[in-house]
Scaffold this active site. Structure first.
Site, PDB file in Angstrom:
ATOM      1  N   SER A 132       0.839  -1.200   0.000  1.00 57.28           N
ATOM      2  CA  SER A 132       0.000   0.000   0.000  1.00 57.28           C
ATOM      3  C   SER A 132       0.882   1.261   0.000  1.00 57.28           C
ATOM      4  O   SER A 132       1.654   1.469  -0.917  1.00 57.28           O
ATOM      5  CB  SER A 132      -0.966  -0.038   1.181  1.00 57.28           C
ATOM      6  N   ASP A 136      -9.352  -4.037  -6.596  1.00 59.31           N
ATOM      7  CA  ASP A 136      -8.860  -3.298  -5.432  1.00 59.31           C
ATOM      8  C   ASP A 136      -9.515  -1.922  -5.388  1.00 59.31           C
ATOM      9  O   ASP A 136      -9.331  -1.116  -6.309  1.00 59.31           O
ATOM     10  CB  ASP A 136      -7.337  -3.149  -5.515  1.00 59.31           C
ATOM     11  N   HIS A 190      -8.076  -5.222  -1.418  1.00 59.02           N
ATOM     12  CA  HIS A 190      -6.913  -4.446  -0.982  1.00 59.02           C
ATOM     13  C   HIS A 190      -6.184  -5.205   0.123  1.00 59.02           C
ATOM     14  O   HIS A 190      -6.722  -5.410   1.216  1.00 59.02           O
ATOM     15  CB  HIS A 190      -7.357  -3.071  -0.489  1.00 59.02           C
TER      16      HIS A 190
END
Length: 415
Positions: free
Chosen positions: A221, A353, A382
């Protein structure tokens, strides 16, 4: 007068017989409905399984710029070229995103750390948590792990990545950003997606402590965004051997707009904002009044922030010298800088995502760079990538990570 029954016949018996016939007919009708319902349920289950096999459990879309790099990945990372089987009852994007942190358990045996408090030149500090294990050889490559926006070495997905590194003979270390991982802020400077000064200092410190050892970085991320920033800024002089990123956004402007305008996606932003508020509140209790007065805004204003973009407007933009939120997001985006990357980079992302819209993926630039490759799973959410009927163990991402770490070792030998 009509005769209702003949002499010698029992009307009560006839009534019982009639009721019995009606009961039998009703029972047959119920059985028919049960059979029909069972058949319908069976048909629905069949259609569900068919949809899962044809549209869900598919091979990732792999785009790679270099033939040599593609050959190495195909040989040593077979998971990228085989079907990814997500958890059959929870393959929706939001199910993967929400359930993975709830269901995934830490690896066994448990991961143990030895903390190093890394000091920066400005007086700030960050926690480097080094994995402690008898499996680590005396001389071994270093695996540097960068977490998400509010992540730390205690998160389950991070511990599994650490375990992946240990299994492949690496020395894993988790870089907890300033103010994270239980280490309080010593200065007013925090961290953001566009700033790589802290990462550069940490990488140089690792090189000094482990001279001659390769450093492979894995970023998730926000950690992946910072790593990609570092790659394109250092270019040919990048000290990292290779990099893998997962679930990292490319175009921050577009991503933020999509996230905030979708109700369900906006809930993620609210959740992350609440986690940031907690970090702010905990550090504010330890800070002096003089330090608090030097902030671009008051703590009360930060605690009222609704989304991450509100934090960025009030804190990140002025702290890191940007004139506007748009300028900060443009500088944080890496979709137009792929051509500057000069080290092997493997990008893992899911087509569903919510933080990484498919239309923002720079597929053409990746295909044009011999050092970059991307694998896009149809499902995964995600930082989800759950697998198995009960997804409490390593995810599909862990499988890919282990294989990529092996592939890097082969790249080292060939070099």
């Amino acid at each position: 007068m009509d005769v209702l029954w003949t002499v010698g016949e029992d009307p009560g018996a006839d009534l019982v017989g009639l009721l019995g016939s009606l009961d039998a007919a009703a029972y047959a009708c119920v059985c028919s409905w049960k059979a029909l319902a069972a058949g319908g349920a069976g048909l629905m289950a069949l259609l569900y399984l068919l949809n899962y096999y044809l549209r869900v459990a598919r091979r990732p879309q792999v785009v790679c710029g270099g033939k040599e790099y593609h050959a190495v990945l195909r040989k040593h990372c077979p998971a990228l070229f085989q079907r990814y089987w997500p958890t059959i009852w929870a393959y929706h994007a939001h199910a993967c995103t929400v359930l993975r942190p709830l269901l995934q358990r830490p690896p066994r045996p448990p991961v143990c750390y030895k903390r190093e408090v890394f000091e920066f030149e400005d007086g700030g500090q960050a926690a480097l948590d080094w994995a402690v294990s008898p499996l680590i050889p005396e001389r071994s490559p270093v695996m540097l792990i960068l977490t998400g926006v509010v992540g730390s070495s205690s998160d389950s997905y991070v511990k599994h990545l650490v375990n992946d590194g240990l299994s492949q003979g690496y020395r894993p270390v988790v870089f907890n950003n300033r103010g994270c991982g239980g280490l309080p802020l010593k200065t007013n400077k925090t961290y953001c997606a566009s700033n790589t000064e802290d990462l550069a200092a940490v990488v140089n410190g690792i090189r000094d402590a482990h001279p001659g050892e390769d450093i492979v970085a894995v970023g998730v991320s926000l950690g992946g965004i910072i790593l990609m920033q570092y790659l394109h800024r250092t270019g040919d002089s990048c000290p990292l051997k290779a990099v893998m990123t997962a679930s990292s956004a490319w175009n921050c402007t577009v991503t933020n707009k999509i996230m905030e305008t979708d109700f369900i996606n906006s809930l993620y932003l609210r959740y992350l904002a609440s986690k940031l508020k907690k970090i702010v509140f905990e550090n504010a209790k330890l800070a002096t009044k003089e330090r608090l007065d030097q902030l671009p805004c008051s703590v009360e204003e930060l605690l009222q922030c609704k989304y991450i973009s509100d934090f960025d407007k009030k804190l990140t933009v002025p702290m890191f010298g940007y004139s506007s939120l748009e300028e900060y997001y443009q500088d944080s985006s890496t979709h137009n800088r792929v051509h500057r990357i000069k080290r092997p980079l493997l990008i893992i992302t899911a087509a569903d995502d919510p933080f990484v819209p498919y239309k923002t993926l720079p597929l053409s630039p990746i295909e044009s760079n011999p050092m970059t490759a991307i694998a896009i799973t149809p499902r995964g959410g995600h930082i989800g990538f759950m697998q198995g009927l009960l997804p409490t163990g390593p995810s599909w991402l862990d499988c890919v990570c282990r294989q990529f770490l092996r592939a890097v070792q082969h790249l080292t030998k060939e070099d």
